[in-house]
Design a protein around this motif. Structure first.
Motif, PDB file in Angstrom:
ATOM      1  N   TRP A   1     -47.324 -38.545  71.382  1.00  0.00           N
ATOM      2  CA  TRP A   1     -47.742 -38.645  72.773  1.00  0.00           C
ATOM      3  C   TRP A   1     -48.129 -40.064  73.202  1.00  0.00           C
ATOM      4  O   TRP A   1     -48.431 -40.284  74.376  1.00  0.00           O
ATOM      5  CB  TRP A   1     -48.927 -37.706  73.024  1.00  0.00           C
TER       6      TRP A   1
ATOM      7  N   GLY B   1     -44.195 -35.298  74.705  1.00  0.00           N
ATOM      8  CA  GLY B   1     -44.275 -35.546  73.274  1.00  0.00           C
ATOM      9  C   GLY B   1     -44.612 -34.265  72.540  1.00  0.00           C
ATOM     10  O   GLY B   1     -44.695 -33.185  73.123  1.00  0.00           O
TER      11      GLY B   1
ATOM     12  N   SER C   1     -39.909 -40.536  66.030  1.00  0.00           N
ATOM     13  CA  SER C   1     -41.295 -40.363  66.452  1.00  0.00           C
ATOM     14  C   SER C   1     -41.304 -39.775  67.861  1.00  0.00           C
ATOM     15  O   SER C   1     -40.753 -40.364  68.784  1.00  0.00           O
ATOM     16  CB  SER C   1     -42.032 -41.700  66.440  1.00  0.00           C
ATOM     17  N   PHE C   2     -41.910 -38.621  67.998  1.00  0.00           N
ATOM     18  CA  PHE C   2     -41.997 -37.971  69.307  1.00  0.00           C
ATOM     19  C   PHE C   2     -43.452 -37.760  69.714  1.00  0.00           C
ATOM     20  O   PHE C   2     -43.767 -36.825  70.438  1.00  0.00           O
ATOM     21  CB  PHE C   2     -41.261 -36.628  69.283  1.00  0.00           C
TER      22      PHE C   2
ATOM     23  N   THR D   1     -33.316 -37.069  73.907  1.00  0.00           N
ATOM     24  CA  THR D   1     -33.996 -36.976  72.612  1.00  0.00           C
ATOM     25  C   THR D   1     -33.078 -36.729  71.421  1.00  0.00           C
ATOM     26  O   THR D   1     -33.536 -36.831  70.279  1.00  0.00           O
ATOM     27  CB  THR D   1     -35.056 -35.861  72.635  1.00  0.00           C
TER      28      THR D   1
END
Length: 501
Positions: free
Chosen positions: A475, A271, A472-473, A426
């Protein structure tokens, strides 16, 4: 003994380890950490993932005491003396705390770590004693698992890349089995050293075999970790599949297929932290949000001025990367002429192989109004480039995860990527960026042509920007995936029925 059996024998008598009500203790062993020193994605991960896991576990980090680490503190308390092994010297173990309370063990050995250059080498190349330097890191992690700190003993080791990968092997050779996770951030870097290092590393002679540390007549730190660790992870699902093939397995695909068949190989996507937000980033010349394209253009103007480019209404392409063959820099250099010919501009920041640095500087000399190059790295420049550019060029030949394409999307820059590893996981083709299937000049040129056509269609361009910026990346998902894996590893180890609080 097979890798699947390596957690069957555990020291359950350590006073800290036998108290089942305790929050499990995770030691995150890494050669770099963004708080102090980083050369790439591993440093970013080491700064973010332990913090994301703190709500579930008692997490500490261990890192070598490089000059940049030691100089950050007026005083580093010594909490233990680490014994040596064969040619690996003894040293002190310090413990410090970051401003947000994360506790970090520091291996204090001036002779090994306080040097000019990167953690791994200097302008003359890799340090000649890197086998000893990172065996010391692995041994230190193993000693903390054994309980050398009277106040804290790790219930699980989370080891990162070859530099920490001997830790589960050292534990196995001593007859102590503590569960361990080895994360491979890039299989191409394996820590391979001559057989002559065997004695000075304290590696038993009988471990120098195919089921052990031997790799084509040499010692491989990474192979040792892949064999002895309880579980292996890598940093995207696609890369986890790719490395089990001869094409991407770097000579270790057979062992990795075995680990996968045992259910002990997984891909967990990295993330990025909350600082990558164009609404709050203090480095930007203008903060902005979705649909605020005026703010994005303000950053583009700043980038053009920074690199001495002409004022332009054409597309701005960016490269933020190590300048190495893996990253497809030659493909980007090959594409630059056509980008400029069609009214585009290119800005580059990074460092790496001298041949690529020279070729990029030559491009900038020939096209001073359209190509800007900075050999080196400045965090503020990189962030403004993500914020100001229209497209990010990232034609990596292979990419275990990649972070730049995530940063770019959060800032509304559409990545143009080779569909491999974490890039495939991604970037959604035609929605948040552009992907191409073959890492060739032709495949890359076709993707760039599609991006140019999209730039001319403002409605479509802005729709793609909105989709990209909405991604949304964080964690949270990765942290939960690691919680599941840690729980499995600890639960499968006799005497370690600890629960996550």
């Amino acid at each position: 003994m097979s890798p699947a059996d390596l957690t069957d024998h555990v020291d359950t008598h350590h006073p800290l380890r036998s108290r089942s009500h305790l929050k499990p203790r995770i030691l995150f062993a890494t050669p770099e950490m963004s708080d102090f020193v980083k050369t790439g994605g591993l440093g970013e991960v080491a700064g973010s993932l332990p913090r994301a896991l703190r709500r579930h576990y008692d997490v500490r980090v261990i890192i070598p005491g490089y000059r940049r680490v030691v100089e950050r503190f007026d005083h580093i308390p010594v909490i233990a003396q680490l014994p040596g092994r064969a040619g690996v010297p003894p040293c002190d173990l310090g413990l410090v705390e970051t401003s947000d309370g994360l506790q970090v063990y520091v291996i204090l050995s001036a002779e090994l770590y306080q040097r000019d250059g990167t953690p791994y080498g200097n302008a003359q190349g890799d340090f000649g004693d890197n086998d000893i330097r990172f065996a010391r890191l692995s041994l230190a992690a193993a000693e903390i698992a054994r309980g050398i700190d009277p106040a804290w003993a790790a219930d699980l080791l989370h080891l990162n890349d070859w530099q920490a990968a001997l830790a589960p092997a050292y534990l196995a050779w001593s007859g102590l089995r503590i569960p361990s996770i080895l994360t491979v951030h890039n299989l191409a870097y394996q820590g391979v050293f001559p057989r002559e290092s065997l004695g000075r590393l304290g590696v038993p002679e009988d471990a120098f075999q195919m089921d052990g540390v031997e790799f084509y007549g040499q010692i491989s730190f990474l192979k040792a970790g892949l064999y002895y660790a309880s579980h292996v992870t890598t940093v995207s699902e696609t890369y986890a599949r790719e490395i089990t093939t001869p094409e991407s397995g770097c000579g270790l695909d057979g062992l990795l297929r075995t680990r996968a068949a045992q259910g002990r190989l997984a891909g967990i996507l990295n993330g990025i932290d909350e600082s990558w937000d164009p609404r709050t980033d203090p480095h930007l010349s203008a903060r902005f949000e979705i649909d605020d394209w005026k703010g994005k253009r303000a950053n583009a103007e700043t980038v053009r001025r920074r690199f001495g480019l002409a004022v332009s209404r054409g597309p701005l392409f960016a490269i933020v990367s190590r300048l190495v063959h893996q990253k497809g820099i030659d493909l980007s250099i090959n594409a630059a002429e056509s980008i400029v010919a069609e009214g585009g501009q290119l800005v580059v920041i990074g460092q790496g192989e001298s041949r690529f640095e020279g070729a990029l500087r030559d491009l900038a000399r020939r096209h001073p109004a359209s190509v800007g190059v900075h050999v080196g790295f400045e965090e503020a420049d990189a962030r403004r480039m993500f914020a100001g550019s229209d497209f990010l060029l990232m034609p990596s030949r292979f990419e275990p995860c990649g972070l730049a394409q995530m940063y770019a999307q959060r800032f509304g820059s559409l990545p143009i990527v080779h569909g491999t590893g974490g890039l495939a996981d991604t970037v959604e083709d035609g929605v948040t960026g552009f992907t191409f299937g073959e890492a060739s000049p032709r495949g890359f040129a076709t993707a760039i042509r599609r991006a140019m056509d999209t730039f001319a269609q403002k409605k479509r361009l802005n729709a793609m920007r909105r989709h990209a910026m909405s991604r949304s990346f964080g964690w949270d998902k990765a942290a939960l995936d690691y919680v599941s894996l840690y729980t499995r590893a600890i639960g499968n180890t006799p005497g370690l029925r600890l629960r996550a609080a």
